[in-house]
Design a protein around this motif. Structure first.
Motif, PDB file in Angstrom:
ATOM      1  N   GLU A  22       6.558 -15.795 -32.070  1.00 26.27           N
ATOM      2  CA  GLU A  22       5.537 -15.401 -31.097  1.00 26.27           C
ATOM      3  C   GLU A  22       4.277 -14.984 -31.836  1.00 26.27           C
ATOM      4  O   GLU A  22       4.246 -13.958 -32.508  1.00 26.27           O
ATOM      5  N   GLN A  23       3.229 -15.805 -31.698  1.00 20.93           N
ATOM      6  CA  GLN A  23       2.019 -15.603 -32.480  1.00 20.93           C
ATOM      7  C   GLN A  23       0.992 -14.704 -31.799  1.00 20.93           C
ATOM      8  O   GLN A  23       0.108 -14.164 -32.448  1.00 20.93           O
ATOM      9  N   PRO A  30       6.197  -9.044 -23.912  1.00 20.37           N
ATOM     10  CA  PRO A  30       7.242  -9.314 -22.903  1.00 20.37           C
ATOM     11  C   PRO A  30       8.560  -9.758 -23.535  1.00 20.37           C
ATOM     12  O   PRO A  30       9.643  -9.416 -23.051  1.00 20.37           O
ATOM     13  N   LYS A  31       8.461 -10.515 -24.647  1.00 20.42           N
ATOM     14  CA  LYS A  31       9.673 -10.983 -25.317  1.00 20.42           C
ATOM     15  C   LYS A  31      10.434  -9.807 -25.956  1.00 20.42           C
ATOM     16  O   LYS A  31      11.665  -9.745 -25.915  1.00 20.42           O
ATOM     17  N   ILE A  32       9.693  -8.854 -26.546  1.00 21.78           N
ATOM     18  CA  ILE A  32      10.327  -7.659 -27.117  1.00 21.78           C
ATOM     19  C   ILE A  32      11.132  -6.938 -26.040  1.00 21.78           C
ATOM     20  O   ILE A  32      12.288  -6.541 -26.252  1.00 21.78           O
ATOM     21  N   HIS A  56       1.615  -2.113 -19.394  1.00 23.31           N
ATOM     22  CA  HIS A  56       2.802  -1.427 -18.885  1.00 23.31           C
ATOM     23  C   HIS A  56       3.755  -2.492 -18.344  1.00 23.31           C
ATOM     24  O   HIS A  56       3.528  -3.053 -17.281  1.00 23.31           O
ATOM     25  N   LEU A  57       4.806  -2.798 -19.107  1.00 18.43           N
ATOM     26  CA  LEU A  57       5.779  -3.822 -18.726  1.00 18.43           C
ATOM     27  C   LEU A  57       7.087  -3.166 -18.318  1.00 18.43           C
ATOM     28  O   LEU A  57       7.550  -2.228 -18.995  1.00 18.43           O
ATOM     29  N   THR A  58       7.681  -3.628 -17.244  1.00 18.12           N
ATOM     30  CA  THR A  58       8.966  -3.078 -16.801  1.00 18.12           C
ATOM     31  C   THR A  58       9.929  -4.193 -16.442  1.00 18.12           C
ATOM     32  O   THR A  58       9.529  -5.246 -15.962  1.00 18.12           O
ATOM     33  N   GLY A 117       2.138   4.695 -27.590  1.00 16.33           N
ATOM     34  CA  GLY A 117       3.001   3.898 -26.727  1.00 16.33           C
ATOM     35  C   GLY A 117       4.458   4.320 -26.838  1.00 16.33           C
ATOM     36  O   GLY A 117       4.823   5.173 -27.652  1.00 16.33           O
ATOM     37  N   TYR A 118       5.294   3.700 -26.017  1.00 13.10           N
ATOM     38  CA  TYR A 118       6.736   3.986 -26.099  1.00 13.10           C
ATOM     39  C   TYR A 118       7.540   2.799 -25.578  1.00 13.10           C
ATOM     40  O   TYR A 118       7.048   1.988 -24.778  1.00 13.10           O
ATOM     41  N   LEU A 119       8.771   2.710 -26.058  1.00  9.14           N
ATOM     42  CA  LEU A 119       9.745   1.727 -25.583  1.00  9.14           C
ATOM     43  C   LEU A 119      10.925   2.514 -25.027  1.00  9.14           C
ATOM     44  O   LEU A 119      11.503   3.355 -25.723  1.00  9.14           O
ATOM     45  N   TYR A 120      11.264   2.267 -23.794  1.00  8.37           N
ATOM     46  CA  TYR A 120      12.184   3.135 -23.038  1.00  8.37           C
ATOM     47  C   TYR A 120      13.321   2.300 -22.456  1.00  8.37           C
ATOM     48  O   TYR A 120      13.083   1.254 -21.845  1.00  8.37           O
TER      49      TYR A 120
END
Length: 483
Positions: A22-23, A30-32, A56-58, A117-120
């Motif tokens: 993913e470049q 979104p892939k993460i 903000h992705l959910t 940021g955060y990953l939840y």
């Protein structure tokens, strides 16, 4: 037998290879989120990034999150797990119980644009809670993904810098460096804020709808609908109903009142593609709408006011159609207030390579094929080819090439341009002369096959008759030589 943690670790290592492909940041993030939710078997996942362009992705769409958990993770500055059985924090326990969760896992996530940021992740009640091994794996994964994010932003900045050096311009979905397209976009910018009708003219596949959307998106109507209608694809007996709507019972199958495209576009823009294909009776009705600014649904006898900007497009020679009484002269002058002429791809020089690279990036990501680039011979073949189908043909060839290419490199054979490559390679002339030689050969063949009938030859070539005449004049080809 392997533990769940070992299986998750192996799976995480596998997906890291996917993320390496993913470049662009907008594809990477979104892939993460998708990957970490899948590998760590989370019921819900959230990736939040602040900065100039907040994200903000959910997964799924609506997730209730624990602000206490996020605050604590940022304080600890690492991935942390909270389970329902933990009593350390009253606020956290309350969040877990109220949202019917087993556990929460959250980690700070940094990018070049943001440190906050955060990953939840969270698991629903009755599921196994996250373990300390999960937390360690999650922490390591976040660290790797942050590096991917920094690398993606670096690549993006490098590309933007290179684009500036190469005079590459990006305006919405339009990418170009040619003077011809610079003039088109400059005119589109002037037309966008004005209420007047616009007609976009050019060969099939040149991107007329892309320009129409650009004009709409830069106009005062940008927040209202953009409705695209292909006039050549609608059966004549349905045309009036689809454009203007119908009343219940007005014809067989009209089981309810229905709005037409003009009403759906209220306050916005309606794009009438291939307007030259409109039947004469519909041309009369369209002219009335343009003049009086109201429509009448089929089966009703009262007017409905409409406030819609009309942008039309055609590849047809409207002047010839007017002479042949196939297109109304009064409608012609109504829509021809300000024409915008799109150049064919063969006249846009280096733009063909820029567009090809853009399509490679887009479809490489969409098809999961990763990063591909064009070989030098592929670029030469593309620059020497005449592109009768224009941008649409280029897009189609790139999609096919992604299926056939190997080792991340697109060769002329993958594009189906072996002959064009050979012509360029064997000829001592310039690429422009090589392209003209290809055009001369293809047109000569079409003229022979059609018995010098220009209309039939143009149909064989997939271009407008007027365009064929212009190319023949430019190349000095006379139809009398093929009778």
């Amino acid at each position: 037998m392997k533990s769940n943690s070992m299986l998750a670790t192996e799976k995480m290592l596998d997906v890291i290879n996917i993320l390496l492909d993913e470049q662009r940041p907008d594809f990477l993030f979104p892939k993460i989120l998708e990957v970490v939710q899948d590998v760590l078997r989370a019921d819900a996942a959230v990736l939040d990034i602040a900065g100039e362009k907040p994200l903000h992705l959910t997964r799924p769409e609506n997730v209730s999150i624990s602000i206490s958990a996020i605050r604590l993770a940022k304080t600890e500055n690492k991935a942390v797990v909270w389970n329902q059985l933990d009593d350390d924090s009253v606020d956290l326990s309350k969040s877990i119980v109220q949202n019917q969760l087993t556990s929460i896992m959250v980690s700070p996530f940094r990018t070049p644009d943001s440190e906050s940021g955060y990953l939840y992740l969270q698991r629903a009640a009755r599921e196994e809670p996250f373990t300390e091994d999960d937390s360690k794996l999650f922490d390591a994964f976040v660290g790797v993904c942050e590096k991917f994010a920094f690398a993606a932003f670096d690549r993006l900045r490098d590309k933007e810098s290179l684009d500036v050096l190469k005079n590459v311009k990006r305006r919405g979905d339009i990418i170009y460096s040619s003077k011809q397209m610079d003039d088109v976009v400059a005119l589109a910018d002037k037309l966008a804020p004005l209420p007047m009708p616009v007609i976009i003219r050019g060969e099939t596949g040149t991107g007329k709808e892309v320009i129409a959307r650009y004009i709409h998106s830069h106009s005062p109507r940008a927040d209202r609908p953009f409705i695209a209608v292909n006039c050549g694809a609608i059966p004549e007996n349905l045309m009036e109903s689809l454009l203007f709507g119908h009343a219940k019972g007005s014809f067989t199958g009209a089981i309810d009142n229905r709005k037409g495209f003009f009403e759906e576009a209220e306050g916005g823009t309606i794009f009438l593609d291939e307007i030259g294909e409109l039947p004469l009776n519909m041309q009369v009705k369209l002219l009335r709408v343009l003049q009086e600014k109201h429509i009448t649904r089929v089966g009703e006898n009262w007017d409905i006011p409409v406030n819609v900007r009309v942008i039309s497009a055609t590849h047809v020679d409207l002047e010839q159609a007017v002479k042949e009484k196939k297109f109304r002269e009064d409608l012609y002058f109504r829509i021809q207030v300000m024409p915008l002429n799109l150049p064919p791809l063969r006249d846009r020089g280096q733009d063909v390579v820029l567009l090809a690279e853009e399509f490679l990036t887009r479809y490489g990501a969409e098809y999961g094929r990763g990063k591909f680039h064009l070989s030098r011979s592929a670029e030469k073949a593309m620059l020497g080819y005449h592109w009768p189908g224009n941008v649409r043909e280029l897009e189609n060839r790139i999609q096919k090439a992604l299926v056939q290419a190997v080792h991340g490199v697109v060769q002329p054979k993958d594009l189906g341009l072996d002959d064009a490559e050979a012509l360029v390679k064997d000829s001592p002339r310039t690429l422009k002369e090589a392209r003209e030689a290809v055009e001369r050969e293809v047109i000569s063949r079409a003229l022979k096959d059609s018995g010098a009938n220009l209309t039939l030859a143009a149909t064989i070539l997939g271009i407008d008759r007027k365009v064929l005449r212009e190319i023949m004049e430019r190349l000095g080809i006379k139809k009398e030589n093929f009778k």
